[in-house]
Design a protein around this motif. Structure first.
Motif, PDB file in Angstrom:
ATOM      1  N   ASN A 243       0.754  -1.308  -0.049  1.00 31.86           N
ATOM      2  CA  ASN A 243      -0.023   0.140   0.089  1.00 31.86           C
ATOM      3  C   ASN A 243       0.801   1.323  -0.065  1.00 31.86           C
ATOM      4  N   ASP A 244       1.937   1.340   0.836  1.00 32.91           N
ATOM      5  CA  ASP A 244       2.912   2.584   0.759  1.00 32.91           C
ATOM      6  C   ASP A 244       3.715   2.797  -0.209  1.00 32.91           C
ATOM      7  N   ASN A 245       3.906   1.695  -1.179  1.00 36.59           N
ATOM      8  CA  ASN A 245       4.802   1.647  -2.425  1.00 36.59           C
ATOM      9  C   ASN A 245       4.283   1.119  -3.614  1.00 36.59           C
ATOM     10  N   PRO A 246       3.161   1.742  -3.987  1.00 41.69           N
ATOM     11  CA  PRO A 246       2.314   1.297  -5.287  1.00 41.69           C
ATOM     12  C   PRO A 246       3.215   1.234  -6.485  1.00 41.69           C
ATOM     13  N   LYS A 247       4.103   2.342  -6.793  1.00 41.14           N
ATOM     14  CA  LYS A 247       4.735   2.552  -7.870  1.00 41.14           C
ATOM     15  C   LYS A 247       6.169   1.265  -7.941  1.00 41.14           C
ATOM     16  N   THR A 248       6.627   1.321  -6.906  1.00 41.67           N
ATOM     17  CA  THR A 248       7.843   0.172  -6.650  1.00 41.67           C
ATOM     18  C   THR A 248       7.216  -1.124  -6.806  1.00 41.67           C
ATOM     19  N   TYR A 249       5.920  -1.166  -6.165  1.00 45.71           N
ATOM     20  CA  TYR A 249       5.519  -2.560  -6.106  1.00 45.71           C
ATOM     21  C   TYR A 249       4.897  -3.121  -7.571  1.00 45.71           C
ATOM     22  N   LYS A 250       4.551  -2.057  -8.238  1.00 47.73           N
ATOM     23  CA  LYS A 250       4.007  -2.286  -9.688  1.00 47.73           C
ATOM     24  C   LYS A 250       5.210  -2.471 -10.579  1.00 47.73           C
ATOM     25  N   ALA A 251       6.131  -1.973 -10.419  1.00 48.95           N
ATOM     26  CA  ALA A 251       7.491  -2.017 -10.941  1.00 48.95           C
ATOM     27  C   ALA A 251       7.734  -3.531 -10.941  1.00 48.95           C
ATOM     28  N   PHE A 252       7.904  -4.145  -9.648  1.00 48.09           N
ATOM     29  CA  PHE A 252       8.048  -5.600  -9.152  1.00 48.09           C
ATOM     30  C   PHE A 252       7.298  -6.338  -9.899  1.00 48.09           C
ATOM     31  N   LEU A 253       6.064  -6.173 -10.079  1.00 49.87           N
ATOM     32  CA  LEU A 253       5.356  -7.071 -10.654  1.00 49.87           C
ATOM     33  C   LEU A 253       5.558  -7.336 -12.073  1.00 49.87           C
ATOM     34  N   GLN A 254       5.629  -5.909 -12.702  1.00 51.37           N
ATOM     35  CA  GLN A 254       6.127  -5.787 -14.227  1.00 51.37           C
ATOM     36  C   GLN A 254       7.492  -6.639 -14.534  1.00 51.37           C
ATOM     37  N   ALA A 255       8.302  -6.281 -13.540  1.00 49.35           N
ATOM     38  CA  ALA A 255       9.549  -7.087 -13.820  1.00 49.35           C
ATOM     39  C   ALA A 255       9.516  -8.587 -13.895  1.00 49.35           C
ATOM     40  N   LEU A 256       8.789  -9.041 -12.881  1.00 53.64           N
ATOM     41  CA  LEU A 256       8.449 -10.533 -12.701  1.00 53.64           C
ATOM     42  C   LEU A 256       8.067 -11.037 -13.913  1.00 53.64           C
ATOM     43  N   ALA A 257       6.869 -10.419 -14.484  1.00 50.70           N
ATOM     44  CA  ALA A 257       6.228 -10.908 -15.595  1.00 50.70           C
ATOM     45  C   ALA A 257       7.132 -10.894 -16.849  1.00 50.70           C
ATOM     46  N   GLU A 258       7.937 -10.052 -16.926  1.00 52.03           N
ATOM     47  CA  GLU A 258       8.778  -9.829 -18.141  1.00 52.03           C
ATOM     48  C   GLU A 258       9.815 -11.251 -17.920  1.00 52.03           C
ATOM     49  N   ALA A 259      10.375 -11.355 -16.602  1.00 47.20           N
ATOM     50  CA  ALA A 259      11.406 -12.257 -16.444  1.00 47.20           C
ATOM     51  C   ALA A 259      10.606 -13.572 -16.711  1.00 47.20           C
ATOM     52  N   ALA A 260       9.455 -14.084 -16.472  1.00 48.44           N
ATOM     53  CA  ALA A 260       8.912 -15.099 -16.546  1.00 48.44           C
ATOM     54  C   ALA A 260       8.720 -15.627 -17.882  1.00 48.44           C
ATOM     55  N   SER A 261       8.508 -14.455 -18.772  1.00 53.00           N
ATOM     56  CA  SER A 261       8.343 -14.659 -20.394  1.00 53.00           C
ATOM     57  C   SER A 261       9.660 -15.078 -20.784  1.00 53.00           C
ATOM     58  N   PHE A 262      10.660 -14.083 -20.481  1.00 51.91           N
ATOM     59  CA  PHE A 262      12.142 -14.405 -20.870  1.00 51.91           C
ATOM     60  C   PHE A 262      12.540 -15.821 -20.677  1.00 51.91           C
ATOM     61  N   ALA A 263      12.392 -16.203 -19.219  1.00 48.76           N
ATOM     62  CA  ALA A 263      12.868 -17.613 -19.143  1.00 48.76           C
ATOM     63  C   ALA A 263      12.176 -18.828 -19.550  1.00 48.76           C
ATOM     64  N   GLN A 264      10.820 -18.779 -19.770  1.00 51.17           N
ATOM     65  CA  GLN A 264       9.937 -19.716 -20.449  1.00 51.17           C
ATOM     66  C   GLN A 264      10.182 -19.832 -22.157  1.00 51.17           C
ATOM     67  N   ASN A 265      10.713 -18.641 -22.687  1.00 51.45           N
ATOM     68  CA  ASN A 265      10.792 -18.802 -24.109  1.00 51.45           C
ATOM     69  C   ASN A 265      12.229 -18.648 -24.659  1.00 51.45           C
ATOM     70  N   ASP A 266      13.108 -18.670 -23.772  1.00 50.58           N
ATOM     71  CA  ASP A 266      14.513 -18.857 -24.056  1.00 50.58           C
ATOM     72  C   ASP A 266      15.341 -19.286 -22.890  1.00 50.58           C
ATOM     73  N   LYS A 267      15.383 -20.758 -23.042  1.00 51.59           N
ATOM     74  CA  LYS A 267      15.962 -21.432 -21.827  1.00 51.59           C
ATOM     75  C   LYS A 267      17.324 -21.372 -22.012  1.00 51.59           C
ATOM     76  N   ALA A 268      17.954 -21.240 -23.049  1.00 49.53           N
ATOM     77  CA  ALA A 268      19.424 -21.196 -23.252  1.00 49.53           C
ATOM     78  C   ALA A 268      19.865 -19.862 -22.444  1.00 49.53           C
ATOM     79  N   ALA A 269      19.311 -18.872 -22.665  1.00 55.46           N
ATOM     80  CA  ALA A 269      19.665 -17.455 -22.118  1.00 55.46           C
ATOM     81  C   ALA A 269      19.131 -17.478 -20.761  1.00 55.46           C
ATOM     82  N   ALA A 270      18.161 -18.153 -20.350  1.00 50.06           N
ATOM     83  CA  ALA A 270      17.778 -18.484 -18.829  1.00 50.06           C
ATOM     84  C   ALA A 270      18.815 -19.069 -18.101  1.00 50.06           C
ATOM     85  N   ALA A 271      19.569 -20.026 -18.753  1.00 54.08           N
ATOM     86  CA  ALA A 271      20.590 -21.018 -18.089  1.00 54.08           C
ATOM     87  C   ALA A 271      21.638 -20.164 -17.825  1.00 54.08           C
ATOM     88  N   ASP A 272      22.075 -19.420 -18.945  1.00 53.43           N
ATOM     89  CA  ASP A 272      23.260 -18.444 -19.050  1.00 53.43           C
ATOM     90  C   ASP A 272      23.176 -17.276 -17.660  1.00 53.43           C
TER      91      ASP A 272
END
Length: 339
Positions: A243-272
């Motif tokens: 509640n106290d950090n809505p922008k930081t919290y939102k940035a964290f959620l957006q970062a996680l979503a991008e990371a999930a897409s990256f890891a799921q779709n490029d396993k070699a780069a994720a391993a690196d």
């Protein structure tokens, strides 16, 4: 025992690093634009490795017009993670569904800790080097089973779930007396080397696969056989931080979503990324094959967490009954469609 395992870890090169940093400092209120994240060991934390490596929280913070300072800490065991979160030493906790349900129950109506997201779906193995242990019914006083945190970690809770299925709910903690709190790298080193009192380990990837390189080590239980495909590891936070950090919290959620897409779709780069961030001594090709396993899914959407929650309430391990998985997950702008 602990000293012996530490020497084994160093000699085998699995390396355990508990970076506590400011965790011992008094809790202070965090202003918008700072986030402190606690993680543990293994591929189940790969999304955080990607977030860190690509500075995705900082990226999404800038899109909202703020500079975000990100601090990272590494601990072992859900109990230590929960303590750090409740003391105000960290803002985002990474641990299993077991520790999350414990701290959700403990803070119900107060700090209101809830899960933010899943880190993916992964099978975890209960291993043994005792040839006489074929099922959990074969464990005896001769055996010692490593878990990240006794009675609290997701591995401990999976073991309790299995015990309840074997002997009934009243005996759900029957095997707890054989468990020891040992970090995954240390426990893996012990099983690889042999010769210590530790002959069992409820592990996680890639440590479980590394331990199986010892021909005497075998799988006693697969968590997918116990519960089906599920999300063993989650990220969670207090209601106040959200509640106290809505922008930081939102940035964290957006970062996680991008990371999930990256890891799921490029396993070699994720391993690196995993190798680069964790400095793990693991063969790259073997790691790519491991995370390319169709049973592994990198996603922030939780899967099949509720059976464990219902079980913990049924046996009295938590006092508050969640009516569904949504009770212990925050529901944000784009609600998760999980289970």
């Amino acid at each position: 025992m602990r000293r012996t395992l530490s020497r084994l870890t160093a000699s085998i090169g699995l390396g355990v690093s508990l970076v506590v940093g400011s965790l011992a400092a008094p809790a202070v209120a965090q202003a918008e634009g700072k986030i402190r994240i606690a993680e543990q060991f293994g591929i189940v934390y790969l999304l955080l490795n990607v977030v860190r490596d690509q500075q995705l929280i900082e990226k999404y913070g800038k899109e909202q017009g703020i500079e975000i300072e990100v601090d990272w800490a590494q601990l072992s065991g859900g109990a230590a993670i929960n303590d750090a979160l409740l003391s105000g030493s960290v803002d985002i906790a990474g641990a299993g569904i077991g520790p999350l349900l414990t701290v959700w129950d403990r803070t119900y109506g107060r700090q209101n800790v809830k899960a933010v997201a899943s880190l993916g779906n992964f099978p975890t193995y209960l291993l043994s080097s005792n040839p006489n242990v074929k099922t959990i019914a074969d464990f005896s006083a001769k055996d010692r089973i490593a878990v990240p945190a006794v009675g609290v970690s997701v591995q401990s809770r999976f073991l309790q779930y299995a015990a309840a299925k074997q002997w009934g709910d009243k005996e759900y903690n029957r095997l707890d007396k054989y468990t020891l709190a040992v970090p995954h790298p240390d426990a893996t080193a012990a099983l690889l080397a042999g010769g210590t009192e530790l002959n069992g380990h409820f592990s996680n990837p890639p440590f479980q696969e590394q331990a199986l390189a010892n021909k005497d080590v075998h799988v006693v239980l697969n968590s997918y056989d116990l519960l089906g495909p599920n999300s063993p590891t989650l990220l969670f936070a207090t209601e106040k931080f959200r509640n106290d950090n809505p922008k930081t919290y939102k940035a964290f959620l957006q970062a996680l979503a991008e990371a999930a897409s990256f890891a799921q779709n490029d396993k070699a780069a994720a391993a690196d990324t995993y190798i680069r961030v964790t400095k793990a001594k693991i063969d790259r090709d073997a790691l790519i094959r491991l995370i390319d396993n169709p049973q592994y899914e990198f996603t922030i959407t939780p899967k099949n967490t509720y059976p464990l929650a219902e079980f913990l309430y049924r046996v009295g391990a938590i006092k508050h009954k969640p009516e569904s998985w949504k009770d212990y997950f925050f529901q944000d702008e784009q609600p998760l469609q999980g289970s």
